[in-house]
Motif scaffolding. Structure first.
Motif, mmCIF file in Angstrom:
data_model
loop_
_atom_site.group_PDB
_atom_site.id
_atom_site.type_symbol
_atom_site.label_atom_id
_atom_site.label_comp_id
_atom_site.label_asym_id
_atom_site.label_seq_id
_atom_site.Cartn_x
_atom_site.Cartn_y
_atom_site.Cartn_z
ATOM 1 N N PHE A 159 0.829 -1.206 0.000
ATOM 2 C CA PHE A 159 0.000 0.000 0.000
ATOM 3 C C PHE A 159 0.864 1.257 0.000
ATOM 4 C CE2 PHE A 159 -2.529 3.263 2.224
ATOM 5 C CZ PHE A 159 -3.575 3.365 1.317
ATOM 6 N N VAL A 160 1.952 1.248 0.751
ATOM 7 C CA VAL A 160 2.866 2.389 0.775
ATOM 8 C C VAL A 160 3.517 2.568 -0.596
ATOM 9 C CG1 VAL A 160 5.040 3.234 1.759
ATOM 10 C CG2 VAL A 160 3.268 2.338 3.256
ATOM 11 N N VAL A 161 3.890 1.474 -1.243
ATOM 12 C CA VAL A 161 4.455 1.557 -2.598
ATOM 13 C C VAL A 161 3.420 2.138 -3.558
ATOM 14 C CG1 VAL A 161 5.267 0.155 -4.556
ATOM 15 C CG2 VAL A 161 6.140 -0.279 -2.262
ATOM 16 N N PHE A 162 2.170 1.702 -3.451
ATOM 17 C CA PHE A 162 1.102 2.232 -4.300
ATOM 18 C C PHE A 162 0.936 3.733 -4.101
ATOM 19 C CE2 PHE A 162 -3.346 3.474 -4.811
ATOM 20 C CZ PHE A 162 -3.577 3.079 -6.126
ATOM 21 N N ILE A 163 0.893 4.173 -2.849
ATOM 22 C CA ILE A 163 0.731 5.598 -2.551
ATOM 23 C C ILE A 163 1.935 6.388 -3.055
ATOM 24 C CG2 ILE A 163 0.577 7.296 -0.671
ATOM 25 C CD1 ILE A 163 -2.013 5.812 -1.157
ATOM 26 N N THR A 164 3.129 5.862 -2.882
ATOM 27 C CA THR A 164 4.343 6.559 -3.320
ATOM 28 C C THR A 164 4.375 6.711 -4.833
ATOM 29 O OG1 THR A 164 5.534 5.662 -1.416
ATOM 30 C CG2 THR A 164 6.860 6.532 -3.228
#
Length: 82
Positions: A25-30
């Motif tokens: 999820f953090v990779v997606f947001i980044t």
């Protein structure tokens, strides 16, 4: 009530898959933040390299979520059964 070894193992697996889900999820947001938009169109997903990465991350999130749900369901069943 103390947890059995199987229940502890299942909870650890839920925690581990939860960490993987959070990282994805953090990779997606980044990546979405770097691209400048969070609403991806089909054209953007299929023609840009960032779109391809977003598709892969979304697939990992879905599969990981299903596995995490199944482990959580198994924990609930073991908890109720005894």
């Amino acid at each position: 009530m103390a947890l059995s070894e199987k229940q502890k193992d299942t909870l650890f697996k839920v925690f581990l898959f939860g960490i993987i889900e959070f990282i994805c999820f953090v990779v997606f947001i980044t990546i979405s933040g770097l691209a400048g938009h969070f609403s991806w169109t089909i054209e953007q997903l299929t023609t840009t390299p960032m779109g391809m990465v977003i598709q892969i991350v979304n697939l990992i999130i879905v599969v990981d979520g299903i596995v995490m749900f199944l482990y959580f369901l198994a924990f609930i069943i073991m908890f109720i059964a005894g």
